[in-house]
Design an enzyme around this catalytic site. Sequence first.
Site, PDB file in Angstrom:
ATOM      1  N   CYS A 106      -3.299   7.988  -3.297  1.00 17.57           N
ATOM      2  CA  CYS A 106      -3.178   8.918  -2.078  1.00 17.57           C
ATOM      3  C   CYS A 106      -1.610   9.484  -1.784  1.00 17.57           C
ATOM      4  O   CYS A 106      -0.118   9.507  -2.419  1.00 17.57           O
ATOM      5  CB  CYS A 106      -4.097   9.423  -0.928  1.00 17.57           C
ATOM      6  SG  CYS A 106      -3.521  10.836  -0.189  1.00 17.57           S
ATOM      7  N   HIS A 137      -9.813   8.806  -2.998  1.00 19.28           N
ATOM      8  CA  HIS A 137      -9.545   7.117  -2.767  1.00 19.28           C
ATOM      9  C   HIS A 137     -10.732   6.916  -2.874  1.00 19.28           C
ATOM     10  O   HIS A 137     -12.214   6.828  -2.275  1.00 19.28           O
ATOM     11  CB  HIS A 137      -9.999   7.216  -1.007  1.00 19.28           C
ATOM     12  CG  HIS A 137      -8.351   7.673  -0.508  1.00 19.28           C
ATOM     13  ND1 HIS A 137      -7.309   7.054   0.443  1.00 19.28           N
ATOM     14  CD2 HIS A 137      -7.885   8.967   0.577  1.00 19.28           C
ATOM     15  CE1 HIS A 137      -6.703   7.933   0.848  1.00 19.28           C
ATOM     16  NE2 HIS A 137      -6.830   9.296   0.590  1.00 19.28           N
ATOM     17  N   GLU A 192     -11.692   3.621  -3.095  1.00 22.18           N
ATOM     18  CA  GLU A 192     -11.867   2.235  -1.897  1.00 22.18           C
ATOM     19  C   GLU A 192     -12.753   3.345  -0.880  1.00 22.18           C
ATOM     20  O   GLU A 192     -13.172   1.759   0.008  1.00 22.18           O
ATOM     21  CB  GLU A 192     -10.344   1.906  -1.298  1.00 22.18           C
ATOM     22  CG  GLU A 192      -9.758   3.005  -0.371  1.00 22.18           C
ATOM     23  CD  GLU A 192      -9.010   4.042  -0.531  1.00 22.18           C
ATOM     24  OE1 GLU A 192      -8.397   4.348   0.082  1.00 22.18           O
ATOM     25  OE2 GLU A 192      -8.819   4.132  -1.862  1.00 22.18           O
TER      26      GLU A 192
END
Length: 190
Positions: A82, A172, A174
Amino acid sequence: MQKKRIAVLALQGAFIEHEKMLEKLGAESFEVRQLTDWNQPKDGLIIPGGESTTQLKLLKDLKLLEPIRKAIDDGLPVFGTCAGLILLAKKVEGEDFDRISTMDIDVRRNAYGRQLGSFATTAEFNGVGKVPMTFIRAPYIKDVYGGAEALAVVGGHIVAAREGNQLVTAFHPELNDDVRIHQYFLAFSK
């Protein structure tokens, strides 16, 4: 096999989630908040999501911008998500100022709108398979050129790319339980 040691830029943004993913994969991580942190031995770097303008200001103020750019140019593997994607891009629509600027990509920031434009989907990621993707005020890649190649497309827009030692995602990884994209990054870390 020696455990990989990954630097995680921890100036602002979702860096802890990346550290947790690395831990799940058996990699060691350490946070970079100042130049002395950066000067430790490392096998790669993760630049997390967050506010790219804030991160850029802090990189400059803390004298980290040039050492990070040089390390990437010298081959240090880097993974930007991002805001990290925006910082690594050579071109950002409507902006004409210096960032880390090491990757041959042209980016549109906040391409999906503000917070309400956030969404999740599942899509194909070249070399990995179908993965969950969480987009939060995400950019997308308008164009790849030079040595960069698109790795994932959602809704006709490039949302992941790689150029040599550099990997970026507009989403994302994660924030999901799927570790495969971090695993993909670790596979080409030193």
